[in-house]
Design a protein around this motif. Structure first.
Motif, PDB file in Angstrom:
ATOM      1  N   LEU B  29       8.743   9.614 -38.722  1.00  0.00           N
ATOM      2  CA  LEU B  29       8.463  10.998 -39.290  1.00  0.00           C
ATOM      3  C   LEU B  29       9.141  11.247 -40.581  1.00  0.00           C
ATOM      4  O   LEU B  29       8.652  12.256 -40.918  1.00  0.00           O
ATOM      5  N   ASN B  30      10.007  10.527 -40.912  1.00  0.00           N
ATOM      6  CA  ASN B  30      10.811  11.040 -42.225  1.00  0.00           C
ATOM      7  C   ASN B  30      10.623   9.956 -43.157  1.00  0.00           C
ATOM      8  O   ASN B  30      10.147   8.884 -42.890  1.00  0.00           O
ATOM      9  N   TYR B 169      -2.659  -3.251 -40.503  1.00  0.00           N
ATOM     10  CA  TYR B 169      -4.026  -2.752 -41.108  1.00  0.00           C
ATOM     11  C   TYR B 169      -3.975  -2.079 -42.352  1.00  0.00           C
ATOM     12  O   TYR B 169      -3.028  -1.113 -42.478  1.00  0.00           O
ATOM     13  N   LEU B 170      -4.615  -2.545 -43.299  1.00  0.00           N
ATOM     14  CA  LEU B 170      -4.621  -1.806 -44.655  1.00  0.00           C
ATOM     15  C   LEU B 170      -3.455  -2.077 -45.475  1.00  0.00           C
ATOM     16  O   LEU B 170      -3.027  -1.708 -46.626  1.00  0.00           O
ATOM     17  N   TRP B 199       3.960   1.930 -55.886  1.00  0.00           N
ATOM     18  CA  TRP B 199       4.822   2.626 -55.035  1.00  0.00           C
ATOM     19  C   TRP B 199       5.355   1.512 -53.961  1.00  0.00           C
ATOM     20  O   TRP B 199       4.537   1.039 -53.089  1.00  0.00           O
TER      21      TRP B 199
ATOM     22  N   ASP C 384       2.359  12.776 -54.652  1.00  0.00           N
ATOM     23  CA  ASP C 384       0.818  12.295 -54.285  1.00  0.00           C
ATOM     24  C   ASP C 384       0.904  11.587 -52.900  1.00  0.00           C
ATOM     25  O   ASP C 384       0.132  10.579 -52.342  1.00  0.00           O
ATOM     26  N   THR C 385       1.580  11.927 -51.890  1.00  0.00           N
ATOM     27  CA  THR C 385       1.799  11.867 -50.575  1.00  0.00           C
ATOM     28  C   THR C 385       0.916  13.013 -49.757  1.00  0.00           C
ATOM     29  O   THR C 385       0.963  14.370 -50.462  1.00  0.00           O
ATOM     30  N   PHE C 445       5.040  15.175 -42.124  1.00  0.00           N
ATOM     31  CA  PHE C 445       5.531  13.906 -41.429  1.00  0.00           C
ATOM     32  C   PHE C 445       4.947  12.648 -42.015  1.00  0.00           C
ATOM     33  O   PHE C 445       5.349  11.811 -42.409  1.00  0.00           O
ATOM     34  N   GLY C 447       3.201  12.408 -44.414  1.00  0.00           N
ATOM     35  CA  GLY C 447       3.647  12.234 -45.954  1.00  0.00           C
ATOM     36  C   GLY C 447       5.014  11.609 -46.344  1.00  0.00           C
ATOM     37  O   GLY C 447       5.096  10.778 -47.236  1.00  0.00           O
ATOM     38  N   LEU C 448       5.994  12.246 -45.484  1.00  0.00           N
ATOM     39  CA  LEU C 448       7.104  11.459 -45.728  1.00  0.00           C
ATOM     40  C   LEU C 448       7.080   9.847 -45.166  1.00  0.00           C
ATOM     41  O   LEU C 448       7.712   9.358 -45.864  1.00  0.00           O
ATOM     42  N   ALA C 449       6.561   9.773 -44.245  1.00  0.00           N
ATOM     43  CA  ALA C 449       6.476   8.338 -43.787  1.00  0.00           C
ATOM     44  C   ALA C 449       5.484   7.472 -44.702  1.00  0.00           C
ATOM     45  O   ALA C 449       5.492   6.141 -44.273  1.00  0.00           O
ATOM     46  N   GLY C 450       4.802   7.987 -45.565  1.00  0.00           N
ATOM     47  CA  GLY C 450       4.243   7.157 -46.655  1.00  0.00           C
ATOM     48  C   GLY C 450       2.691   7.039 -46.777  1.00  0.00           C
ATOM     49  O   GLY C 450       2.014   6.270 -47.392  1.00  0.00           O
ATOM     50  N   MET C 451       1.968   8.180 -46.233  1.00  0.00           N
ATOM     51  CA  MET C 451       0.594   8.186 -46.527  1.00  0.00           C
ATOM     52  C   MET C 451       0.353   8.987 -47.646  1.00  0.00           C
ATOM     53  O   MET C 451       0.607   9.983 -47.909  1.00  0.00           O
ATOM     54  N   PRO C 452      -0.485   8.114 -48.568  1.00  0.00           N
ATOM     55  CA  PRO C 452      -0.840   8.789 -49.889  1.00  0.00           C
ATOM     56  C   PRO C 452      -1.953   9.640 -49.742  1.00  0.00           C
ATOM     57  O   PRO C 452      -2.705   9.812 -48.528  1.00  0.00           O
ATOM     58  N   ARG C 453      -2.183  10.716 -50.608  1.00  0.00           N
ATOM     59  CA  ARG C 453      -3.363  11.620 -50.423  1.00  0.00           C
ATOM     60  C   ARG C 453      -4.345  10.962 -50.936  1.00  0.00           C
ATOM     61  O   ARG C 453      -4.514   9.916 -51.503  1.00  0.00           O
ATOM     62  N   VAL C 455      -6.855   9.416 -49.680  1.00  0.00           N
ATOM     63  CA  VAL C 455      -7.410   8.114 -48.954  1.00  0.00           C
ATOM     64  C   VAL C 455      -8.204   8.338 -47.799  1.00  0.00           C
ATOM     65  O   VAL C 455      -7.808   9.347 -46.956  1.00  0.00           O
ATOM     66  N   TYR C 458      -6.140   4.954 -43.185  1.00  0.00           N
ATOM     67  CA  TYR C 458      -4.594   4.825 -43.409  1.00  0.00           C
ATOM     68  C   TYR C 458      -4.191   4.018 -42.419  1.00  0.00           C
ATOM     69  O   TYR C 458      -4.969   3.517 -41.626  1.00  0.00           O
ATOM     70  N   ASN C 459      -3.008   3.683 -42.393  1.00  0.00           N
ATOM     71  CA  ASN C 459      -2.413   2.666 -41.716  1.00  0.00           C
ATOM     72  C   ASN C 459      -2.280   3.146 -40.206  1.00  0.00           C
ATOM     73  O   ASN C 459      -2.172   4.532 -39.947  1.00  0.00           O
TER      74      ASN C 459
END
Lengths: 186, 379, 535
Positions: B29-30, B169-170, B199, C384-385, C445, C447-453, C455, C458-459
């Protein structure tokens, strides 16, 4: 009576505001040269300035050497072979240095190229003086033609001491179309 | 010194606070704590900010909730009449200023560290291309310089839900960026087309790759491992399919990997870099042709039309060489002609194309391995 | 629908509205134009929302199910453009049209003919923009921020139409703002000083100045794009001596004030509603005015915080970080003032109040995540997440959009003469409130865990939260049909509203009959109890 006076002053106010709008539209465009000036002064974005002409010879700083690294890349669609003759040089600030970049046009037609310089760290950009650079002009290479392009530069001895290595990167753009467009426009 | 100490203290505090909530699976989550000193500091800053926000939130929302519970008309209260209070208004202007100044101190320290431009032990050029990354390990000796493309290998079947999605995945690439731990590395970021952004969350490194511009980042990785990130600037339709994978290894492992890569690079450099004579190309080309092409196009080049076209005196083999190269490199969609860019090296491709253009009475021009190599690089 | 709205004007005095469709085409009446703006913006809200639902449907699960990446990008782009320029901005202009003359005791807007033009440009602009989706090569696919060189070198052929559409919207907004400014400065009832104006009028005055300052800059940047695409200039192409980063600087010089353009009128709305339902005067009126002005001023000097990762010198980075952190201070003052207004009031919780309170809470959450984003080193991780997506949606949806809904519920009885259905209004609020939080909170959450906007896929680790988020999106989206129903029901009839409508309401607009007559304040009002006017 009072109402029409109010409307008059409203119309005058509106006219003034239209002037503000026109002014701000102009300001949008003025940001372009303004940005260039800011870049020149601050080295924002690692932009190097144009041809350097020194009024007096620069102080030489024998105390230290600085490593300058050269990168050469093509932008999309540019088929030339493009590389620095040497990857890096160890130079003394204040002294004039020379190196070359190699280009070859493997395509079947003549192509005009323009190299775009960029320096990192940005702080170093304004201390890199280029007395001669292929990036000051466009290059036109016939099919199969090769060229050793010269670069002469001085690192200013005023450059902060904590910068020990800088990278000068060139990106080569194919501008054949733009150039021919300009000719057509003439 | 003092600032650094205070900063560390704040980080320690924030780590403590976050660990007290360890029962929740924070990692999913973080923000990632990461594996560099900087990434730990950034995580610390993030947690400080988070808790400051939580405290402000609790105070403000708490006051609102109390007010909503106590000061409702249905309880028969009479509204108060106050509508300003200079003291309290000054207080809630000054107190946030103090909080902000306190927060700005560690942020400034960390930012300054990130911008440190001291000496580095190795330099890697990172070049964003639609939709892959090119990594070049800069070396003063061009024959020892390693350069490769790293692109996603998650198959279309998984993306289009025709096959089960695997763990990464990805996030899987063909060639990972391999780096040694405990080494100060500089990344030089640029782009060959539009703006990308490189990044790696675990290193707290993110920088836009901008065509025509060079940017730098530095890092020292503490822990070996595989670290995955993504392109974070919209760069066209496949922006979401442009992962970054970095494998940090022990120094000796890296040295071994490097030697292996350099040996290969040197070989390719030698083979590809030299000027090949026509005889050399023809000898090599015949060998490759028999191995890779003859089963369809036949030993005599006449093929088995219409499925396998003849190469003799007609078509691509005597047409413009660009088209010929293109079909060998990329294949022909909807036909049995596949792409050979991954199966054959540049020298083999140049040789076989030359062979096809100069055999069986064909008299078209030849091509050098170097040219093919550059095209492969540019792809 | 026009027939429906006409109904409630039948008892106007002699020069009432014309009949039929031509009433709307040629109208110069501020109330008619306000109504047109509001309906138009609601239509755009549904259109932009349906694009958002396409996005959320695709993101419901990992993998590509519904749309191809190329079309996905068109959806994100069009969603952003339509929501910003088609839904939020026109809605506030509509509110300004309805309310500013009534709040300052003016008979109409100062330039009624121009008012008509500035509205009627919009349907053309947005028809053109939306029609790009049907053109060959598709609609704009480069994000609502249309960064060069992606937009200039790889944009679809329809980019030209996108540019013209932006020009038209810009002209419309500029005309609307000029009208607001000259109306407020020239047509105030005699004796109504600036510092006695309701805050909604104040915030709109400041917003209008922001608009005329930055919309021309947006026009400039799209003009440069147009020239790069068609006339061989190279403003943003490094190969021709231009600079792609320049694009971002110019764009965000417009873009950051634009963010405040979308939130300042919301502050005004909330500052009207909370005192009414707390039955207590707004706390710190003067500091509200100063805080709004400071926010507007700061908005011009913080633009590059959208560009922390673009590679700026350390000094630049630090400057923009500090300047951005400063915004927290006037924003904090506003929030504290609202809370202090509620404190020791005698509150009731009708629908407008519910939306206003939700606004304060959720906008504050968005503001706090904004404070986190201001911290440069941390921003490198957030930039950009989905954390950013969550941040600006918290500010814009439960911020701007909730304030617009609050405003509609609050003034609807004045506009139509009928009370809306309170039970349905509350239901709409709770569905929206739950929907919006289910929709956007999990995005922090991922976003913090690393999902870019931006897209389309996602993983796997982000799958659960995206699914939750999509469920929230559909809940929120479909709840808005209830809103449509409530408004139509209220327009058609209902319990008659009193002139004051709300027990605690103060201000000139509550002194006129409900529904507001077609012409109001043809003679300036008597301001004997002006101290009440900004109640």
């Amino acid at each position: 009576m009072n109402e029409s006076k109010q409307l008059d002053s409203a119309k005058r106010g509106a006219a003034k505001l239209v002037l503000v709008v026109v002014g701000m539209f102009g300001f949008g465009f003025a940001l372009v040269p303004l940005y260039d000036i800011i870049c020149d002064v601050t080295g924002l974005n690692g932009k190097t300035s144009g041809k350097y002409v020194s009024e007096q010879s620069l102080k030489i700083d024998e105390e230290r050497t600085v490593t300058i690294q050269f990168l050469a890349n093509n932008n999309a669609g540019m088929p030339w072979e493009f590389r620095p003759v040497s990857r890096s040089l160890e130079v003394t600030p204040g002294e004039l240095n020379a190196t070359e970049f190699f280009v070859r046009n493997p395509a079947k037609s003549s192509i005009t190229g323009q190299a775009v310089p960029s320096v990192t760290p940005f702080r170093a950009a304004k201390y890199l003086h280029k007395t001669e650079c292929f990036c000051f002009e466009q290059q036109q290479l016939a099919s199969g033609e090769t060229l050793q392009m010269p670069l002469r530069f001085i690192i200013d001895s005023e450059m902060p001491k904590d910068i020990t290595k800088l990278t000068l990167s060139y990106t080569l753009y194919d501008i054949t179309e733009q150039v021919s467009g300009d000719l057509a426009a003439d | 010194m003092d600032k650094a100490k205070r900063c560390k203290w704040l980080i320690a505090l924030s780590l403590l606070m976050s660990s007290s909530l360890a029962f929740a699976d924070w990692s999913a989550l973080n923000m990632r704590q990461g594996v560099t000193e900087i990434s730990q500091e950034v995580y610390g800053l993030h947690m400080i900010m988070f808790w400051v926000c939580v405290v402000i939130g609790v105070l403000v929302f708490g006051t609102m909730i109390i007010s909503m519970l106590m000061h409702r008309k249905s309880l028969g209260v009479k509204p108060a009449t106050f509508h300003d209070n200079t003291t309290i208004e000054i207080a809630w202007t000054i107190v946030p200023i103090i909080i902000l100044v306190v927060l700005a101190i560690p942020a400034t320290t960390t930012l300054t560290k990130m911008y440190d431009t001291g000496d580095t032990e190795m330099d890697i050029e990172v070049r964003g291309l639609q939709w892959k990354w090119q990594y070049t390990y800069l070396n003063d000796d061009p024959s020892k310089e390693i350069s490769f493309i790293s692109s996603m290998i998650t198959p279309q079947e998984e993306i289009y839900n025709r096959a089960p999605k695997r763990e990464n995945y990805l996030l899987d690439v063909d060639n990972e960026l391999v780096i040694p731990i405990d080494t100060r590395i500089r990344f030089l970021i640029t782009s060959g087309d539009v703006i990308h952004s490189w990044w790696v969350p675990d290193f707290a490194l993110k920088k836009d790759a901008i065509p025509g511009f060079i940017h730098e980042l530095w890092t020292i990785v503490d822990t070996p491992g595989t670290y995955r990130g993504k392109c974070t600037e919209l760069c066209g339709p496949y922006h979401g399919f442009m992962p970054v994978v970095v494998r940090a290894v022990e120094k000796d492992e890296y040295a071994a990997w490097l030697l292996e890569q350099q040996a290969e690079a040197e070989k390719v450099f030698e083979i590809v870099g030299k000027q090949w004579s026509e005889e050399e190309l023809m000898v090599e080309g015949e060998e490759v042709y028999l191995r890779a092409c003859a089963s369809c196009h036949q030993v005599n080049g006449r093929g088995l039309p219409p499925a396998f076209p003849s190469l003799v005196g007609q078509g691509l083999a005597v047409g413009p060489i660009e088209d010929h190269i293109d079909i060998v490199l990329n294949g022909k969609p909807g036909s049995a002609m596949q792409s050979f860019s991954k199966q054959l090296n540049a020298a083999e491709i140049a040789a076989v194309i030359t062979y096809e253009r100069k055999s069986w009475g064909n008299q078209a021009e030849s091509v050098q391995p170097k040219e093919i190599f550059e095209m492969l690089e540019a792809q | 629908m026009s027939a429906v709205i006409e109904e409630h004007h039948h008892d106007d005095h002699h020069h009432g509205p014309a009949k039929g469709i031509m009433r709307w085409v040629f109208t110069t009446n501020h109330k008619d134009i306000g109504t047109l703006y509001l309906w138009f913006s609601f239509a755009m809200f549904l259109l932009g929302g349906s694009f958002a639902l396409v996005i959320r449907a695709e993101l419901f699960q990992p993998g590509l199910q519904i749309v191809e990446p190329e079309f996905f990008n068109q959806m994100t782009t069009m969603h952003g453009l339509i929501m910003v320029f088609g839904a939020v901005m026109p809605a506030f202009v509509g509110l300004a049209n309805w309310l500013v003359p009534m709040m300052i005791g003016a008979p109409d807007m100062a330039l009624p003919r121009m008012n008509n033009y500035s509205f009627w440009i919009l349907p053309f602009a947005f028809t053109m923009l939306a029609s790009t989706l049907l053109m060959e090569g598709g609609g704009p696919n480069f994000g609502w921020t249309f960064y060069a060189p992606l937009s200039t070198e790889q944009g679809p052929p329809s980019t030209t139409f996108f540019i013209f559409a932006v020009h038209l919207m810009g002209i419309s907004s500029i005309m609307g703002s000029i009208n607001v400014i000259v109306t407020i400065l020239n047509l105030r009832a005699p004796g109504l000083t600036l510092m006695q104006m309701p805050l909604f009028v104040w915030t709109w005055l400041i917003t209008a100045f922001l608009l005329i300052a930055v919309m021309p800059v947006l026009a400039g940047v799209v003009t440069m794009m147009l020239m790069d695409i068609h006339f061989g200039t190279a403003f943003f192409n490094a190969g021709g001596g231009g600079d792609p980063v320049l694009f971002q600087h110019v764009f965000w010089f417009f873009g950051h004030p634009e963010v405040y353009i979308m939130i300042l009128p919301a502050f005004g709305v909330v500052s009207a509603i909370i005192p009414t339902f707390a039955r207590k005067r707004l706390f710190g009126y003067a500091s509200m005015v100063y805080a709004t002005s400071s926010i507007a001023f700061l908005s011009f000097i913080v633009w590059a915080h959208h560009m922390f990762t673009v590679g700026m010198p350390l000094a630049g980075e630090l400057y923009f970080m500090y300047a951005t952190m400063l915004i927290a201070i006037p924003t904090g003052v506003k929030v504290f003032n609202w809370v202090a207004t509620m404190w020791q009031g005698a509150m009731t919780f009708e629908t407008p109040m519910l939306f206003a309170i939700a606004f304060v809470i959720l906008f504050t959450i968005g503001g706090l995540s904004g404070l986190m984003l201001a911290i440069g080193p941390a921003d490198f991780q957030y930039h950009d997440t989905y954390f950013v997506v969550a941040h600006f949606h918290y500010v814009l949806v439960p911020g701007s959009v909730f304030s617009i809904m609050a405003a509609v519920y609050y003034w609807l009885p004045k506009w139509t003469g009928n009370m809306y259905d309170e039970a349905l209004g509350k239901l709409h609020f709770w569905l929206s409130f739950v929907g919006i939080n289910v929709l956007f909170f999990p995005q922090h959450f991922v976003g913090l865990a690393g999902m870019p906007r931006r897209v389309p896929d996602y993983n796997l680790q982000f799958a659960d939260y995206n699914m939750v988020s999509s469920v929230g999106a559909f809940l929120f989206g479909f709840s808005q049909l209830l809103f449509l129903f409530i408004v139509i029901k209220c327009v058609r009839g209902g319990v008659k509203a009193t002139d004051q409508v709300w027990e605690g309401a103060h201000g000139l607009e509550w002194t006129i009959p409900s529904p507001a007559p077609y012409h109001t304040f043809t003679t300036p009002p008597d301001l004997k109890d002006i101290s009440e006017a900004h109640g």
